[in-house]
Design an enzyme around this catalytic site. Structure first.
Site, short mmCIF file in Angstrom:
data_model
loop_
_atom_site.label_atom_id
_atom_site.label_comp_id
_atom_site.label_asym_id
_atom_site.label_seq_id
_atom_site.Cartn_x
_atom_site.Cartn_y
_atom_site.Cartn_z
N PHE A 262 0.85 -1.19 0.00
CA PHE A 262 0.00 0.00 0.00
C PHE A 262 0.88 1.23 0.00
O PHE A 262 1.73 1.40 0.87
CB PHE A 262 -0.94 0.05 1.21
CG PHE A 262 -1.81 1.27 1.20
CD1 PHE A 262 -2.95 1.32 0.43
CD2 PHE A 262 -1.46 2.41 1.93
CE1 PHE A 262 -3.75 2.47 0.38
CE2 PHE A 262 -2.24 3.56 1.89
CZ PHE A 262 -3.39 3.59 1.12
N ASP B 285 9.36 2.62 1.71
CA ASP B 285 8.20 3.36 2.21
C ASP B 285 8.08 3.09 3.71
O ASP B 285 7.59 2.05 4.13
CB ASP B 285 6.95 2.91 1.44
CG ASP B 285 5.68 3.62 1.93
OD1 ASP B 285 5.72 4.29 2.97
OD2 ASP B 285 4.64 3.48 1.25
N LYS C 59 2.88 9.82 8.39
CA LYS C 59 2.13 9.41 9.58
C LYS C 59 2.68 9.92 10.92
O LYS C 59 2.30 10.97 11.37
CB LYS C 59 1.94 7.90 9.58
CG LYS C 59 0.95 7.45 8.49
CD LYS C 59 0.38 6.08 8.73
CE LYS C 59 -0.83 5.80 7.86
NZ LYS C 59 -0.54 5.30 6.53
C1 LIG Z 1 -0.80 5.48 5.10
C2 LIG Z 1 0.24 5.06 4.15
C3 LIG Z 1 0.47 5.77 2.96
C4 LIG Z 1 -0.39 6.94 2.54
O1 LIG Z 1 -0.30 8.00 3.41
P1 LIG Z 1 -1.38 9.21 3.31
O2 LIG Z 1 -0.88 10.20 4.28
O3 LIG Z 1 -2.70 8.62 3.67
O4 LIG Z 1 -1.36 9.68 1.91
C5 LIG Z 1 1.52 5.36 2.16
N1 LIG Z 1 2.28 4.31 2.48
C6 LIG Z 1 2.08 3.61 3.61
C7 LIG Z 1 2.99 2.47 3.93
C8 LIG Z 1 1.05 3.94 4.47
O5 LIG Z 1 0.83 3.22 5.56
#
Ligand SMILES: *Cc1c(COP(=O)(O)O)cnc(C)c1O
Length: 405
Positions: A138, A225, A254
């Site tokens: 994701f 990521d 986050k």
């Molecule tokens: C939440 C998340 C995203 C997206 O972040 P947003 O601030 O909602 O755009 C991308 N990568 C990972 C691994 C995530 O957990």
């Protein structure tokens, strides 16, 4: 202070219907506890989806943010913003990388990473660069990041997807080698060190090390990521650090601002100078309020020893869960408890979305992801006593769900 927010309605007629929401509206919090508008108290084991690093109403963060709001909230990137340099320097120190671009969200950080990878390719004469991504990944909801995401439900209805991705399963270096064999257009490998939305799936440390070697050999960017698993959640600043490697590109968001939207892309020497003036930008990214939130979050984490706390309380929580669910693990009704530090997934042998409401009814906030995985990503200030409380509310509800026909 007057709060002008109205009482919640059963369904929201004006807000777009993008989330299946619980009938709860949170009003305020203290530490790992939150209260809804009716005064009901909940223990927060979700932390706003791994965002509220310092919990709620932190006694050191709140005055710092109040101070910043009273001085300047937003200027703009036409001017220097001193705390950008402070936060960048700190992230560089913590990561062993060299330069930072600031944005506001996770998908933006990932979007910037994807642009870096493509330009990295173009700069060395690759006209159609391709990026390796993973099953169950994701990376966000923009067109490019949902294309990189490995979940058909998230992609459905938004085609044509962005091209230039090669998808492989996690933790299998042979599949990766096969999928890229003889392909001169590969420029990067892009992955979560621990997949979050995909069901709390950790990359094996050996796999990460093999990947680092492969990226070096083939001159690919290693792009991790760390939007969800980073910022101390696993007991190290960044989850990939458990493997003793340093990536070339690392998107963050986050937990970085403890609730204030802050995103960042950290780059090592191979990627730090790909963007030149005019190549990338943002209006909100790096604004004074966001930067203050990032600087103070890291300062407080260091002062209060929150990496050690995440590791210690995380181990306590995982072990306590495993102990309380011994029989269910033995019978494989609970398939696995996995994760690291305060990023924990409990994988059940049946769908468990109903647990989210049941836990809330019993005063506990959690989430369920990938249909069968209970995800715990609480604030990093959680205590062992609070972890015990999570176990004592959650485990009976898990047993009840597993026993239901
Ligand atoms: C939440 C998340 C995203 C997206 O972040 P947003 O601030 O909602 O755009 C991308 N990568 C990972 C691994 C995530 O957990």
């Amino acid at each position: 202070m007057t709060d002008v927010s109205p009482k919640i309605e059963a369904c929201s007629p004006h807000v777009m219907n993008t989330y299946g929401r619980l009938p709860i509206a949170l009003s305020h919090g203290q530490g790992c506890r939150v209260w809804d508008v009716n005064g009901t108290c909940y223990l927060d084991a979700l932390g706003g989806i791994a965002v509220n690093t310092l919990g709620h109403n932190h006694p050191k963060l709140v005055p710092a943010l109040q101070d910043q709001i009273s001085k300047i909230i937003h200027s703009c990137n036409y001017y220097h913003i001193p705390n950008q340099e402070v936060l960048a320097k700190k992230l560089v120190e913590l990561s062993g990388m060299t330069n930072v671009f600031f944005c506001s969200t996770g998908l933006e950080a990932n979007e910037a990473a994807l642009k870096l990878a493509r330009k990295f390719g173009h700069d060395k004469g690759i006209d159609r660069p391709e990026i390796v991504v993973y099953e169950k990944a994701f990376h966000g909801r923009s067109i490019a990041t949902l294309s990189a995401t490995g979940n058909p439900k998230i992609q459905a209805g938004f085609g044509p997807l962005v091209e230039g991705f090669i998808r492989v399963p996690i933790n299998n270096i042979d599949s990766l080698k096969q999928a890229t064999e003889g392909n001169p257009n590969v420029v990067a490998v892009f992955f979560e060190a621990i997949q979050g939305e995909g069901g709390v799936n950790p990359m094996h440390l050996d796999y990460l090390r093999e990947l680092r070697v492969l990226c070096n050999e083939r001159d690919w960017l290693m792009m991790v990521d760390e939007v969800q698993c980073g910022m101390g959640r696993t007991g190290k600043w960044f989850a990939h650090q458990w493997a003793g490697i340093v990536p070339d590109v690392m998107p963050l968001a986050k937990g970085l601002g403890s609730g204030v939207p802050v995103g960042a892309v950290v780059a090592g020497p191979k990627a730090a100078h790909i963007f030149q003036p005019g190549n990338h930008g943002t209006t909100f990214g790096g604004n004074p309020l966001a930067m203050r939130a990032g600087v103070e979050t890291i300062r407080i984490m260091e002062e209060d020893g929150l990496l050690e706390n995440a590791a210690r309380v995380g181990t306590h929580l995982s072990q306590g869960l495993a102990q309380a669910l011994t029989a269910e693990l033995a019978s494989s009704a609970v398939r696995e408890i996995r994760g690291l530090g305060l990023m924990i997934g409990i994988d059940l042998a049946k769908p468990c979305g109903a647990l989210v409401q049941q836990c809330a009814d019993n005063g506990l906030l959690i989430s369920v992801t990938a249909d069968t995985v209970i995800r715990l990503v609480p604030p990093l200030i959680m205590t062992e006593t609070e972890a015990d409380e999570v176990i004592s509310i959650l485990c009976p509800l898990i047993r009840q769900l597993l026993q239901a026909p």
